[in-house]
Scaffold this active site. Sequence first.
Site, short mmCIF file in Angstrom:
data_model
loop_
_atom_site.label_atom_id
_atom_site.label_comp_id
_atom_site.label_asym_id
_atom_site.label_seq_id
_atom_site.Cartn_x
_atom_site.Cartn_y
_atom_site.Cartn_z
N ASN A 229 45.41 49.13 98.23
CA ASN A 229 44.76 50.93 98.19
C ASN A 229 45.36 51.96 98.99
O ASN A 229 45.55 51.78 99.90
CB ASN A 229 43.36 50.80 98.36
CG ASN A 229 42.70 50.14 99.43
OD1 ASN A 229 43.10 50.06 100.84
ND2 ASN A 229 42.14 49.16 99.09
N LYS A 365 23.95 50.12 98.78
CA LYS A 365 25.35 49.22 99.16
C LYS A 365 25.00 48.70 101.02
O LYS A 365 24.85 47.31 100.39
CB LYS A 365 25.91 50.65 99.72
CG LYS A 365 27.56 49.31 99.26
CD LYS A 365 29.29 50.20 99.22
CE LYS A 365 29.34 50.28 97.89
NZ LYS A 365 30.59 51.40 97.96
N1 CTP Z 1 33.77 44.47 101.59
C1 CTP Z 1 34.38 43.51 102.37
N2 CTP Z 1 34.53 42.80 100.87
C2 CTP Z 1 34.64 42.95 100.23
C3 CTP Z 1 34.29 44.20 99.44
C4 CTP Z 1 33.60 44.82 100.77
O1 CTP Z 1 33.96 43.19 102.88
N3 CTP Z 1 35.16 42.28 99.15
C5 CTP Z 1 33.28 44.80 102.79
C6 CTP Z 1 34.02 46.67 103.19
O2 CTP Z 1 34.94 46.42 104.21
C7 CTP Z 1 33.06 47.88 103.14
C8 CTP Z 1 31.70 47.49 102.82
O3 CTP Z 1 32.06 46.03 102.38
O4 CTP Z 1 32.12 47.94 105.17
C9 CTP Z 1 31.50 48.57 101.16
O5 CTP Z 1 32.94 48.61 101.04
P1 CTP Z 1 33.69 49.70 99.20
O6 CTP Z 1 34.76 48.97 99.13
O7 CTP Z 1 32.82 50.61 99.87
O8 CTP Z 1 31.96 49.00 98.52
P2 CTP Z 1 31.99 47.33 97.56
O9 CTP Z 1 30.86 46.92 98.08
O10 CTP Z 1 33.84 47.10 97.22
O11 CTP Z 1 31.37 48.47 96.04
P3 CTP Z 1 31.63 49.58 95.43
O12 CTP Z 1 33.59 49.03 95.27
O13 CTP Z 1 32.11 49.00 93.41
O14 CTP Z 1 31.89 50.81 95.98
#
Ligand code: CTP
Length: 422
Positions: A229, A365
Site C-alpha cells: 500500500n 475500531k
Molecule cells: N493493524 C494491525 N494488524 C493488522 C491490521 C491492522 O496491527 N493486520 C493495526 C494498524 O497498525 C492500526 C490499526 O490496526 O493501528 C487499524 O488499522 P486499519 O488498517 O485502519 O484497520 P483494520 O483493522 O485493518 O480495518 P479496515 O481495514 O477494515 O478499516
Amino acid sequence: MAQNSKELISQPLAESRWGLHGKRVLIAVSAGVAAYKTCILVRDLMRAGANIKIVMTEAARAFVSAETFQALSGEPVYTDLWDDRISNRMAHIELGRWADAIMIAPASADVMARLAHGICNDLLSTLCLARPRDRCLLLIAPAMNKEMWSHPATQRNAATLAKDGTIFLGPDRGDQACGETGDGRMLEPEDLLQALEHALSPKLLAGRHCLITAGPTFEAIDPVRGITNRSSGKMGFAIARAASQAGALVQLIAGPVCLASPWQVQRTDVVSAIDMKLAVDRAIDSLPSDKVKHAIFISVAAVADWRPAEIASQKIKKQHGESTPSLRFVENPDILASVAARSPRPFCVGFAAESEMLHQYGEAKRKKKNIPLLAANIGHETFGQDLNQLLLLDERGSESLPLATKEKLAQQFIEAIASRLT
Ligand code: CTP
C-alpha cells in the site's frame, strides 16, 4: 553509530522542533576542518527555531571566518575573553548563564585536554568551566586524526569529561581530511541536530519501553511481485523519533520504507505482516513481565489485511490467449488486537486509516481492538505526505490535532500518550 547523513539531510527539516524551538544554544567552534559542517549545523539550528550564539577559538578562525558564522546566525561571534560588547566584560560568565546548552563542534584534542584539566586560557575553555552545570548541558563533537583520537591521553581526557557529565557525540568512523580512514570524523550536522534536540527535549517517557510499527507491509505473490500500500512510514518514524527524544527506549519495527533510522532508535526491518507480527511478539516476549505493563505499543503500520494464500516459487508467466491468473487471499493476523489481548499488556495505541466517517469508524475500531487510545486519519490524504492531521479518540471523547508537519504531530501525540499513562 551515525546515521546515513545523505538520507538524513535530504529529509525536509520541520520548521520548528520540540527540543530546539526557543532554546538557547551556544555553539563553540575549535580548530578543525570539520568547522565547515558546523556552518550547516548553525543554519539548521536557526531553521529549527533555536536562539544561537557562537564562540570561536583563535585557531578555529584559520578554518572558517567569524564573518561566516556571523552571517549565518545573524549574531556577533565571540572570540575574546575580554569582549567589551558584553557590558561587564565578563563574556565567560554571561554566555554560560545565557545558554541552555553548549555544543563544542568541532572539539579538538587540545580543547578536550584543557577542559578535562580545568585549564582556562581562552573564552571557550573559561566559559565551559564557568557555566552553571545544573542547567546548561555541555555536548562535545570531537573531530581529529584517528591517531590523535585513539591516543591514550585523548582517551583519558574523554573519559574524564564523560565522568564530569559531558555528553559525547561521536566521533564517527570514515575518511579523514589527512587521507587516513578511521575514528575521528565529526558527526554530520543532522546527527548533531538530532542529538541536541534529544538532549534538550522534555523527558515525558523517561525509562519507558516503546515498541512502534511503521510503514506498509509487502505480501509476495511470486519472487518478483507482491501487494502493498502507499504508506511511506513517515508518521511512524516521526513518532519513533519523538518517543526517543522523550526519553523512551524505542524499538521500531519497519515495513519496506526508504527512511533513515531516527537517532538512538533500535530498528528491525521486516517485509510481510507475518514477519511484522513475529518481530513484535519477539520484542514483547524479551521484556520482563513487570516491564510489559509499563511499556507502550504504538501500531502505526499500515498492515496488509490479506496476503496471497500461496506464494508461487517461480515468476508467474503470462500465458498468451489464456485466462489471467486469479489470486486467492487469506487474512493476516491483526497484530494490534493480538498485543491488546495479552496479559499483562503494554499501553496500546492504534491508528485508523479511513477514507470517510473518521470519528465513527475510528471509535468503532478502538472498541473492537480493545485499546485505550486511537489516532484516526484520512489515509489517502496523508500517505507519503509531510503533513497530516489526527483525531484522537479515547474513552473520554475526541481531540483534534490540526494540520501540521508529521514531526510536530508526533510530538503532540507523544504528549497525549504520556498524559494518559499511569
Ligand atoms: N493493524 C494491525 N494488524 C493488522 C491490521 C491492522 O496491527 N493486520 C493495526 C494498524 O497498525 C492500526 C490499526 O490496526 O493501528 C487499524 O488499522 P486499519 O488498517 O485502519 O484497520 P483494520 O483493522 O485493518 O480495518 P479496515 O481495514 O477494515 O478499516
